[in-house]
Write an enzyme that holds these catalytic residues in place. Sequence first.
Site, PDB file in Angstrom:
ATOM      1  N   HIS A 334       0.817  -1.218   0.000  1.00  0.00           N
ATOM      2  CA  HIS A 334       0.000   0.000   0.000  1.00  0.00           C
ATOM      3  C   HIS A 334       0.851   1.268   0.000  1.00  0.00           C
ATOM      4  O   HIS A 334       1.334   1.721   1.029  1.00  0.00           O
ATOM      5  CB  HIS A 334      -0.965   0.047   1.176  1.00  0.00           C
ATOM      6  CG  HIS A 334      -2.059   1.062   0.936  1.00  0.00           C
ATOM      7  ND1 HIS A 334      -1.898   2.400   1.199  1.00  0.00           N
ATOM      8  CD2 HIS A 334      -3.299   0.926   0.428  1.00  0.00           C
ATOM      9  CE1 HIS A 334      -2.993   3.059   0.864  1.00  0.00           C
ATOM     10  NE2 HIS A 334      -3.863   2.186   0.399  1.00  0.00           N
ATOM     11  N   ASP A 392      -2.162  14.040  -9.762  1.00  0.00           N
ATOM     12  CA  ASP A 392      -2.214  12.769  -9.022  1.00  0.00           C
ATOM     13  C   ASP A 392      -3.551  12.123  -9.361  1.00  0.00           C
ATOM     14  O   ASP A 392      -4.600  12.592  -8.931  1.00  0.00           O
ATOM     15  CB  ASP A 392      -2.090  13.036  -7.524  1.00  0.00           C
ATOM     16  CG  ASP A 392      -1.946  11.756  -6.706  1.00  0.00           C
ATOM     17  OD1 ASP A 392      -2.160  10.665  -7.268  1.00  0.00           O
ATOM     18  OD2 ASP A 392      -1.634  11.854  -5.507  1.00  0.00           O
ATOM     19  N   MET A 393      -3.526  11.061 -10.143  1.00  0.00           N
ATOM     20  CA  MET A 393      -4.772  10.484 -10.639  1.00  0.00           C
ATOM     21  C   MET A 393      -4.685   8.967 -10.709  1.00  0.00           C
ATOM     22  O   MET A 393      -3.604   8.393 -10.803  1.00  0.00           O
ATOM     23  CB  MET A 393      -5.085  11.030 -12.030  1.00  0.00           C
ATOM     24  CG  MET A 393      -3.978  10.790 -13.037  1.00  0.00           C
ATOM     25  SD  MET A 393      -4.419  11.210 -14.738  1.00  0.00           S
ATOM     26  CE  MET A 393      -5.442   9.796 -15.174  1.00  0.00           C
ATOM     27  N   ALA A 394      -5.830   8.331 -10.637  1.00  0.00           N
ATOM     28  CA  ALA A 394      -5.917   6.892 -10.824  1.00  0.00           C
ATOM     29  C   ALA A 394      -6.424   6.608 -12.232  1.00  0.00           C
ATOM     30  O   ALA A 394      -6.871   7.514 -12.947  1.00  0.00           O
ATOM     31  CB  ALA A 394      -6.845   6.265  -9.789  1.00  0.00           C
ATOM     32  N   LYS A 442      -8.867   3.363 -22.727  1.00  0.00           N
ATOM     33  CA  LYS A 442      -7.703   4.196 -22.414  1.00  0.00           C
ATOM     34  C   LYS A 442      -7.241   3.957 -20.976  1.00  0.00           C
ATOM     35  O   LYS A 442      -6.055   3.766 -20.712  1.00  0.00           O
ATOM     36  CB  LYS A 442      -8.035   5.671 -22.632  1.00  0.00           C
ATOM     37  CG  LYS A 442      -8.342   6.022 -24.072  1.00  0.00           C
ATOM     38  CD  LYS A 442      -8.729   7.482 -24.229  1.00  0.00           C
ATOM     39  CE  LYS A 442      -9.078   7.812 -25.678  1.00  0.00           C
ATOM     40  NZ  LYS A 442      -9.491   9.221 -25.840  1.00  0.00           N
ATOM     41  N   GLY A 523      -3.268  20.515  -8.642  1.00  0.00           N
ATOM     42  CA  GLY A 523      -2.556  20.693  -7.386  1.00  0.00           C
ATOM     43  C   GLY A 523      -2.721  22.053  -6.747  1.00  0.00           C
ATOM     44  O   GLY A 523      -2.380  22.240  -5.575  1.00  0.00           O
TER      45      GLY A 523
END
Length: 564
Positions: A334, A392-394, A442, A523
């Site tokens: 994690h 910052d992305m998933a 994608k 951000g």
Amino acid sequence: MLLHAAPGLLQGSMAIHGALLAGVPMVVASSESTSYGDGPGQDPGGQWYRNLSVVGGPHGIAQPFTKWSNEAAGVHTLPAMVTRAAELAWRAPAGPAYLNIPLEILLEDWDGREAAPIVPPGSTHSSPEEVDPVAQMIREAAHPVIVTETAGREAGGFEALVAFAEAWNLPVVEPDSAVCGNFPRTHPLHAGSDIGPWMDEADLILLVNCRAPFYPPSRRPSKAQLRGFAAALLEKGGLRPEHARTTADVFVWAALRGVDSHGTARVPAYLELLAKGVANARPQITVESGAGAVAVLDADRAPGPVALTAAAEEAVTRARASGIAAVGVRRTVHTGAIGYYVSKIAEQGLIGIAFVAGMPNMGYTGVKGAAVATSPLAVAVPAESHAPLLLDMATATIALGKIRQARASGTPLPEGAAATEDGTPTTDPDKAVMPLPLGGAKGSGMSLAFELLTSVLVGAPIFAAFHSEDPAGREHRQNALLIAIDPAAFGDPAAFTAAVDATLATLKALTPADGARGVFYPGERSASVAERRAGEGAPVAAKVWRELTESASGFGISPPEVQV
């Protein structure tokens, strides 16, 4: 209404309170210095000498007699905050909103941006179609509660609330902020003035003529208190003191930036990972060197914050020597908020990029069931005077936590966001078990690529092992790749950060779309939240605080005394 510092606010407090009682919308603003000339930056001058009556700003004073009270965080966000204050003042129940604009912000150079148009409030009268779902929620709730502040202000409101509460047998809380009589205090359903005890067991809170926005009571430990408390718990959980502090730093960073899902709420989960041996409390971390600019860090199942912080430091050191460096991380547990690690690289004046691959928990286009992970990507680019750009992305359309929240509230999920166990898209939160990839093919393609760039590259494949017949392939683990790029290897680093600033300033100067509150780069808003929370403390939800204090009790640790 503009008032002179805290004295003006206090002198006008009765009139402002009268506006609250009468439901008159207005925006009230005044200014106090945050440094009184003692801190870095602008000196507010001799007029503030010994005027230390409201250190930290007067917005705390204004809170009891306004709908909403806050402090402006910077000159760039000030127009948006003024618009926000006006919208909150206008919305039902109308009333005064207060904004403290510190003197230091007034002395900053204004970039000329205008406040966004104020969005008119919506209708305050519900249609039958809107009422029916609420009635269904009340029927299904095990422990519903009503909170009201001004229900009795309108003719017939007092009687209507009594009839409503009696019809559904709902307890009614009148907080201390109530501005009129709303419910008989001798009535058996009157539940006092403290909503706090209800937060642990209420599964439905009905706000009847309450000030907006409504936030459940939360603890607000200071940054230092939160870091110390989290570190103490993690050390008692088995981590070495330095590893406990590092892990706490990552949690507190996320909490300050408003990423509460990866903040201190993670401490109990990490304690469980340590107790079960999923995470190694005493890892033997090793660094295997390849070429000068490349290394692989074997984490030995160390918690992600420990492993990736070490990897970020290694990447910076190697990039200083080589201009660019890549450090792979093998066998961690994690990773936490990966924006933290690239931000640490950006603090050193370098560009940070990070990829993470984990256990499959997301659909893949054309496949039944969970196939790939919601693998995140983060990029941080340093600037000269702006906060660094932080993306910052998933790779998922929606977070797993959002699915759980929708299930708890009975709220339908957006189309194309989640799927059933066999991969069939659904908007029913009770049937949804996994998110769908962002952008369809994608997002799933990016997740697969990140598996190749991390797990396969460092010799610890997750995807293939997970889908094999070997039970060990299902054991929790994650891999990562951190890249640091030194702008000095490409030219003048000062010219680079100046150009980054110019790019961000150009973006922010573009004309906002109708209804938009401004133009923001990745951000920027979370950095503003961090600046504010660093001063006033990071809120910790009542449920999370209870879990933390219960863990502390088991370890013999005294939790810090904090404001609620």
